[in-house]
Design an enzyme around this catalytic site. Structure first.
Site: not given
Ligand code: PMV
Length: 317
Positions: A93-95, A97-98, A140
């Site tokens: 949930g910490l982005g 992949s973005a 994100d």
């Protein structure tokens, strides 16, 4: 004087937390996001063939992202060594992949075209996110590109609005507490909410509207326009996320205990319902109590700094 062309570029991009509005943001509702002090570093240099070495999230995923970006840049046959090093936990949930998409897009654009255009970097990263997640909001990658605090909204696919928020109120210490790695991917969690929405549109729309009102209150809190309790905002937001079905039983239990001890906690991204729900953003008026609790329960906890810088060049040579 003729300048020697650069052959190595190192770039870093931050992960994120969603302060309020996850999932609703996929349906055009606003979200408040913040860049955090966890970063991914991508180093690109000329080589004899295209090679990608990565500790994040899997080399296959990173290789696919790099190849696609090179295609978009019209440089499919580039011979490069791309090294990726991240301290953003994957699928929590910490982005992560973005941030990978943003840092890779930035490093490759810089090396190939010499330009540094944040909008272009963000647009390319969004295309990579779409490959990975199907229907991302784009929040994100946008916060990872521009950094700081951000009000973000995907009006329609081809038109996204966002504004950086200059906060006027200093937030108290906030923490990331690991509720366990979700079994599901972001794409699966977004799909789960979609199924719920298709089944019960009125109910889910009402949840999104409630979340939007919390997001607006959060904005007022950041702008110091109204005395609002941070604990209440976080806890209420979490309740609606639980109603959306993106929080697991064990995570709900954990949040209940934190609340009972005087704190507040919410998920920071897509969540998860079979096992863990990823990192929780936690506030406690007496942080020491929270740290003792995490230690007793053997849970990983760390302080998180918000409003961090977006993508940036670390080194060029
Ligand atoms: O869990 P993450 O870091 O992939 O964040 C997902 C956020 C969602 O709102 C659930 C999806 C999106 O595209 O905004």
């Amino acid at each position: 004087m003729i300048r020697k062309p650069k052959t190595t570029v190192t770039v870093s991009a931050p992960g994120k937390v969603i302060l309020s509005g996850e999932h609703a943001v996929v349906y055009g509702y606003p979200a408040l996001l913040s860049a955090i002090n966890r970063r991914i570093v991508v180093k690109v240099r000329l080589a004899k063939s295209l090679q990608v070495s990565s500790n994040h999230p899997s080399t296959t995923h990173a290789t696919m992202a790099v190849k696609r970006i090179l295609e978009i840049l019209g440089s499919r046959n580039s011979k490069l060594l791309v090294s990726i090093d991240s301290n953003i936990p994957v699928g929590s949930g910490l982005g992560s992949s973005a941030a990978l998409a943003v840092a890779s897009s930035a490093a490759l654009t810089k090396l190939k075209s010499k330009f540094w255009n944040l909008r272009q970097i963000n647009e390319i990263a969004y295309r990579i996110e779409k490959l990975q997640h199907g229907n991302p909001s784009g929040g994100d990658n946008t916060i990872s590109t521009f950094g700081g605090f951000m009000w973000y909204r995907k009006e329609v696919e081809g038109f996204k609005t966002f504004l950086q928020v200059k906060i006027k109120k200093k937030l108290p210490d906030l923490f990331l507490l690991d509720s366990g790695k979700p079994k599901e991917t972001t794409a699966q969690m977004v799909q789960k909410v979609k199924e719920y929405y298709l089944d019960k549109p009125i109910k889910v729309r009402r949840i999104f509207q409630e979340i939007e009102s919390i997001t607006r209150s959060f904005l007022k809190l950041l702008l110091d326009e109204q005395e609002i309790s941070l604990s209440e905002l976080i806890n209420e937001n979490q309740l609606y996320l639980e109603r959306l079905g993106v929080v697991s039983q064990s995570t709900s239990e954990l949040v209940k205990i934190i609340k009972r001890n005087g704190g507040a906690a919410k998920i920071t991204g897509a969540g998860g319902y079979k096992a863990g729900s990823g990192m929780l953003l936690v506030y406690h008026p007496e942080p020491k109590k929270l740290l003792v609790f995490a230690q007793e329960k053997k849970l990983t906890i760390s302080r998180v700094r918000l409003g961090e810088k977006g993508v940036r060049i670390e080194k060029e040579s």
